[in-house]
Design an enzyme around this catalytic site. Structure first.
Site, PDB file in Angstrom:
ATOM      1  CG  ASP A 178       8.354  -4.459   4.969  1.00 38.44           C
ATOM      2  OD1 ASP A 178       7.325  -5.171   4.253  1.00 38.44           O
ATOM      3  OD2 ASP A 178       9.537  -4.387   4.416  1.00 38.44           O
TER       4      ASP A 178
ATOM      5  CB  THR B 204       7.348  -1.691   0.082  1.00 36.96           C
ATOM      6  OG1 THR B 204       7.801  -1.765   1.177  1.00 36.96           O
ATOM      7  CG2 THR B 204       7.366  -2.730  -0.563  1.00 36.96           C
ATOM      8  CB  THR B 205       7.897   2.993   2.685  1.00 35.97           C
ATOM      9  OG1 THR B 205       7.869   1.825   3.779  1.00 35.97           O
ATOM     10  CG2 THR B 205       7.197   4.138   3.570  1.00 35.97           C
TER      11      THR B 205
ATOM     12  CG  ASP C 112      12.719  -5.397   2.339  1.00 32.01           C
ATOM     13  OD1 ASP C 112      11.929  -6.315   1.627  1.00 32.01           O
ATOM     14  OD2 ASP C 112      12.284  -4.625   2.980  1.00 32.01           O
TER      15      ASP C 112
END
Length: 558
Positions: free
Chosen positions: A62, A95-96, A395
């Site tokens: 994550d 988020t990545t 998520d």
């Protein structure tokens, strides 16, 4: 006048060189952060093992969880880490992607900085590219029916297919959709609001199998009744009273001295205390409750009166848990027992039960009618697995919440980015002036997402990217992308690889706006006083770092 002109020009060029040096340092720092988590994008991504300060180990892919643990000194790198946190708080996913895209936007800008392009020109081109990219997303977005469970499951499953728990996709997606639909509140005009932090609690209990996890139609918390032998541990259709005050004798705020002249005075004092508690209990028992829960203390004497009346009691409950119980069973939290009314009693719960799981006792208030709060009970082999499942579940719940708020779908697997890239390349021919080239570079930067997906699949990146670009350049099908598991070039509708519109739009906005912000920095000024050895005289003035002094080495943690 002619004598002074060269000096002015020299000063200006020195300043520009200093600014460019800082921008190069910032770009290198941003690229370093981007490279750290680049390999965690996609379903075939790698995992990172993180060592925290206390010596614990976290295994995750994550993006936000990884960057949160990094200790980086460079200010630009810290700013990049904040992006991931912003994305996580705003939409809970992507988020990545946001870090990879922001890193690529800065990387393609480096060439223009070297050619002495002014950062404002680059930022103007980027802002224009962002507007056009959002317009493309609006064009290819597909509406989704939030009541169609199959479509919702497909979307949530594809969003967590890139995560560690992708193998349990069906289970996690089911949990996420059940939890968000349970805790959703209608705002009218077809809008629904889901407060994941307040009204959905994830309770992790090691032991059992992951398949034993479930969403409770109500609330559970780690507490037992006050007197287990005397009070009931199972009540069907309980009447619940929630209190925010102590059910015990009030202690003085300050130290209190009472002068007693005789033995009877002592008895009078005790009787007063007993009378006070008895009155409190009488006021509570007037409403015939089956369960009394208070956030504060509950004295032995109050416990005696309540258990005699056949009422179970729980004390010292967390405020957040109390709020969830109020939502689930329809009770109102009361501050003073004398203000209690019939409407404050919660009657929507179907069952109150205390169960022992492992070594601990847990109270369940379940089978509620239309609960507006719920608890997700997670079971698993170890704490590490449970923590990772919880991160992935958060998520998945965020994605489900985003669809409820904005029910639009976009193709996943890099198809959205490739469509945006192809459209911007075509539009770049109509852009006039020096902004044309940065605009074209921004179009190329969007390809970083599909390229990274291909790298993480272990495919021939150049050959596959050329095929994908060819399909999108003709404008055949904007839904053609790469399947991150097999590496095939397929229609995303067929494979049901989808993204939420809210997440994708937020990723583009955050990445481009932050890249513009970092490009506009032309100096790093430190207002921190340097530590001095004791007895070294008067304190020095705060140090000011120019571009040449900025420490660009400490970008990656040692």
């Amino acid at each position: 006048m002619a004598l002074h002109a060269p000096v002015l020009v020299l000063k200006d060029s020195l300043k520009r060189e200093s600014g460019a040096k800082v921008q190069h340092g910032n770009i290198q720092a941003a690229k370093a952060v981007s490279d750290i988590i680049r390999t965690t994008l996609g379903p075939r991504s790698m995992l990172k093992m993180l060592l925290d300060a206390s010596g614990g180990i976290v295994v995750t892919n994550d993006g936000n969880a990884i960057l949160r643990e990094l200790d980086i000194a460079h200010p630009a790198a810290k700013s990049m880490i904040e992006l991931s946190r912003t994305q996580d708080e705003e939409v809970g996913d992507g988020t990545t992607s946001v870090i990879v895209l922001a890193g690529e936007m800065l990387h393609v800008a480096e060439t223009f900085i070297e050619k002495n392009y002014h950062p404002t020109v680059i930022c103007r081109a980027y802002s224009r590219a962002l507007e056009d990219a959002i317009a493309v997303l609006d064009k290819i977005a597909m509406p989704v029916d939030v009541n169609d469970r199959e479509a919702m499951l497909g979307l949530v499953k594809s969003s967590i297919g890139t995560k560690f728990t992708g193998q349990f996709g069906d289970l996690i997606a089911d949990l996420a959709i059940d939890a968000t639909t349970t805790a959703g509140v209608d705002l009218g005009q077809g809008m629904r609001e889901v407060d994941i932090k307040k009204y959905i609690k994830v309770e992790k209990i090691p032991g059992g199998q992951l398949e034993d996890s479930m969403v409770l139609k109500g609330v559970m918390f780690n507490k037992d009744v006050v007197a287990p032998g005397k009070m009931r541990r199972k009540i069907v259709n309980p009447r619940i009273i929630l209190l925010d005050c102590p059910v015990e004798y009030k202690k003085g705020e300050n130290q209190t001295n009472a002068e007693l002249m005789s033995e009877e005075d002592w008895k009078v004092l005790l009787d007063m205390e007993e009378e006070y508690i008895k009155n409190l209990c009488v006021q509570i028992l007037k409403f015939k409750p089956d369960l009394v829960i208070t956030e504060k203390g509950l004295s032995d004497m109050a416990m005696h009166y309540l258990s005699k009346a056949g009422v179970s009691a729980i004390r010292r409950l967390r405020k957040t848990d109390n709020n969830r119980i109020a939502k689930a069973c329809g009770a109102v939290i009361v501050n003073r027992p004398e203000e209690l009314q019939e409407s404050d009693v919660g009657t929507r719960a179907g069952l109150f039960e205390v169960k022992k799981i492992g070594d601990e006792f847990f109270s369940f208030i379940i089978e509620c009618k239309d609960p507006k709060a719920c608890t997700v009970l997670l079971r698993g082999a170890s704490k590490d697995i449970l923590n990772e499942v919880e991160r992935n579940l958060q998520d998945a719940m965020s994605v489900a919440r985003n669809i409820l708020k904005n029910p639009k779908l976009l193709p996943g697997g890099g198809a959205s980015e490739l469509t945006v890239s192809a459209t911007l390349k075509q539009k770049s021919s109509s852009v006039e002036g020096v902004e044309k080239w940065p605009y074209e570079a921004a179009a190329l930067a969007f390809e970083a997402i599909p390229r990274t997906l291909l790298q993480n699949c272990g495919l021939n990146v150049i050959r596959t990217m050329t095929q994908l670009q060819g399909k999108h350049a003709n404008g055949e099908n904007p839904w053609v992308g790469v399947d991150g598991r097999t590496g095939d070039i397929v229609d995303m509708k067929e494979r049901k690889i989808w993204d939420s519109y809210s997440v994708k739009a937020q990723t583009f906005k955050t990445a481009i706006e932050s890249a513009c912000m970092l490009l506009r920095i032309d100096d790093i000024v430190s207002g921190i006083k340097k530590k001095q050895a004791p007895g070294s005289g008067a304190p020095k003035q705060p140090q000011i770092e120019t571009g040449e002094d900025a420490d660009t080495e400490q970008m990656i943690p040692e």
